[in-house]
Motif scaffolding. Sequence first.
Motif, PDB file in Angstrom:
ATOM      1  N   GLY A  44      -3.052  -1.091  -4.292  1.00 37.48           N
ATOM      2  CA  GLY A  44      -4.392  -1.641  -4.348  1.00 37.48           C
ATOM      3  C   GLY A  44      -5.111  -1.666  -3.011  1.00 37.48           C
ATOM      4  N   PRO A  69      -7.665  -0.406  -0.174  1.00 36.82           N
ATOM      5  CA  PRO A  69      -8.892   0.396  -0.216  1.00 36.82           C
ATOM      6  C   PRO A  69      -8.689   1.683   0.582  1.00 36.82           C
ATOM      7  N   THR A  81      -2.355   3.507  -2.611  1.00 36.58           N
ATOM      8  CA  THR A  81      -3.312   3.408  -3.717  1.00 36.58           C
ATOM      9  C   THR A  81      -2.759   2.472  -4.790  1.00 36.58           C
ATOM     10  N   SER A  82      -1.484   2.675  -5.127  1.00 30.93           N
ATOM     11  CA  SER A  82      -0.869   1.845  -6.160  1.00 30.93           C
ATOM     12  C   SER A  82      -0.877   0.377  -5.761  1.00 30.93           C
TER      13      SER A  82
END
Lengths: 330, 311
Positions: free
Chosen positions: B198, B200, B195-196
């Motif tokens: 970026g 999806p 998540t960090s």
Amino acid sequence: MTRWRGRLRVETVLPGVSLVVTLVAFVVAAAAIGRSISPYDGYNALQGFAQLGLLALPLGLTMIAGEFDLSVAGVYALAGMLTVQFGQQQPLLGVGVAVVTGALVGAFQGGLIARFRLPSMPVTIASYIILLGVTSFISGGLTKTYTNADATAFVDQPVLTLFSPRSLITLALFVAIGLILSFSRLGSELRAIGGDRRAARASGVRTDGLLVGLFTASGALAAVGGSLLSISYSSANPDPGIQPLVLAVVAALIGGVSLAGGRGSAWGLLVGAVVVALLSQIVIFATLPGYVTQLVFAGFLLIVIAVDAPGVRRRVAAYVDARQLRGTRE
Amino acid sequence: MTARQLVSPERIVVAIVVVVVVIVCATTPQFLTLNNTKAILASTSVVGMAALGLTFITIVGSVVSLATAQSMAVVAMVFLAAQSWGLVPAMLISLVVGVVIGGIQGLAVGYWSINPVVLTIVTAFALTGLATLVSGGTTVNASGDGFKGLNATPGGIPLSVFVFAALALASQIVLQFSIKGRQIYLVGENRLAATSAGLPVARVVVFAWAAFGLLSSVGAMFLAAFNTSATINVGGSLTFDAIAAVLTGGTSIAGGRGSAIRTVIGVLAISIISDVLLLRGFSTGAQIAVKGVLILVFVVVVQVRAGRVAR
């Protein structure tokens, strides 16, 4: 959100509300079909509770500790078979053999899981398969009959109208475990190793010993359940399928236990098992078609998920923590 | 790779097990025959397709599906009921149903982080209930006989074996070389980091679950064709068979590690062992128990080894 509010929300409210809803549904269902509720319905529901309870209790306890003992269903089947095999003349001998075997199986798994820091699901799935195989090997794949009618009559005789020795033994085990966990450090230690095992270990919890003890207890409890069921049914089924296991998971979740670990109590498990037994009883006495049971359980679990939904953010954090923890444990 | 890694205890255990199995196989009459090889391959394909699909959701970090058998049973019922429209439309409808069932679960896991184990239990109940409701609890029979094409045996080998091989290859290529495939490993390894970074994350999870739906519904069509009729119980023990295959192959239950090839090895290993035990006249119970012991050995070795690598 403060910690106690989160705990109040799920651990207490979920089982409480479920119990109330189910009792209301029970009365409404009875009224809808124009049938009065007899003590016999209560007796039947408690018999259902006895059948499910000693799967839900051991499985739920391992879930509180962040583990997942799927082998309880295998121990349950094997214990039933051993009871029939060794307990025709002496029921207590059969139950004893079954319980010792269950405890040994549990201790072995707990030892493996603690020693090698293994995730419990793959280990207990493998044990589940082994146990079903051994059960089927003992019986030749056939259902075995238990011929000691005295023992069968004894465990199912009504006591105080509602109870039977079988449901009373089950209740007693819940109460005993509940008291032990509430009034000793064990309860908080179980939740601690379920919530954050590294922190628990660092704070001096003997995690390995606790895990071995937990799985040993889990095996022994499931064995008691399997034994009692065989005596009650006067037969042992080599493959009960996974439906009882799934219902035990449902009972644990309704009882406020989280799959991520670190949350739940034996009292919650007790209520969860009673709720599932009552739901099954409603479907039976209202003679609803079988698929309604499935849809009711699906609906109930969706509610469980929805109840947890306001905490999605927190759950994500817990999930990530648990995963990172797992990463470092390996 | 250092010498110490080459002769690590785990490798020794695996080597011993492999040698023992090879000796037992080689000394079993009838084992090294063409017919027996065909029998092993045929028994591998349906559970193999389910296990390939499961590999995606295990690697992406969604643990396992406890609704594999029910999902496949529903697809099998749809496939047979849709036969009157012709084989190809029936196949397309079945694939869509499978992808939708998988994809919806992927949405719930990906976007709301719902625990996949609870979710798949809900799915199993809901599918059983709905299927019984819609079918009226009766057996679904084929409404045409186009499905018989799936039972073809080109070169004496069931068509399903070729399809399984092709799907295994395709799965391996997607996992190993495509961007989505690499993202599946990253999300499974560390969802927070993904998540960090970026990625999806939610879309990757949905993709993995849709892949599970697609692969398992291909298996379901062959299952339907073999059985020629289907109820919600047609999936039998597929849920646990698929999990056992994935784990035996060495895909880590914690996510982030594993491959389609490993799953193929897992499925084949279980089939070969079952086959040898059958040929040697073991009772059904003994066969299941030995299979379980071997799964336990592999699981312990593989997970311990995964732990070593991680440290």
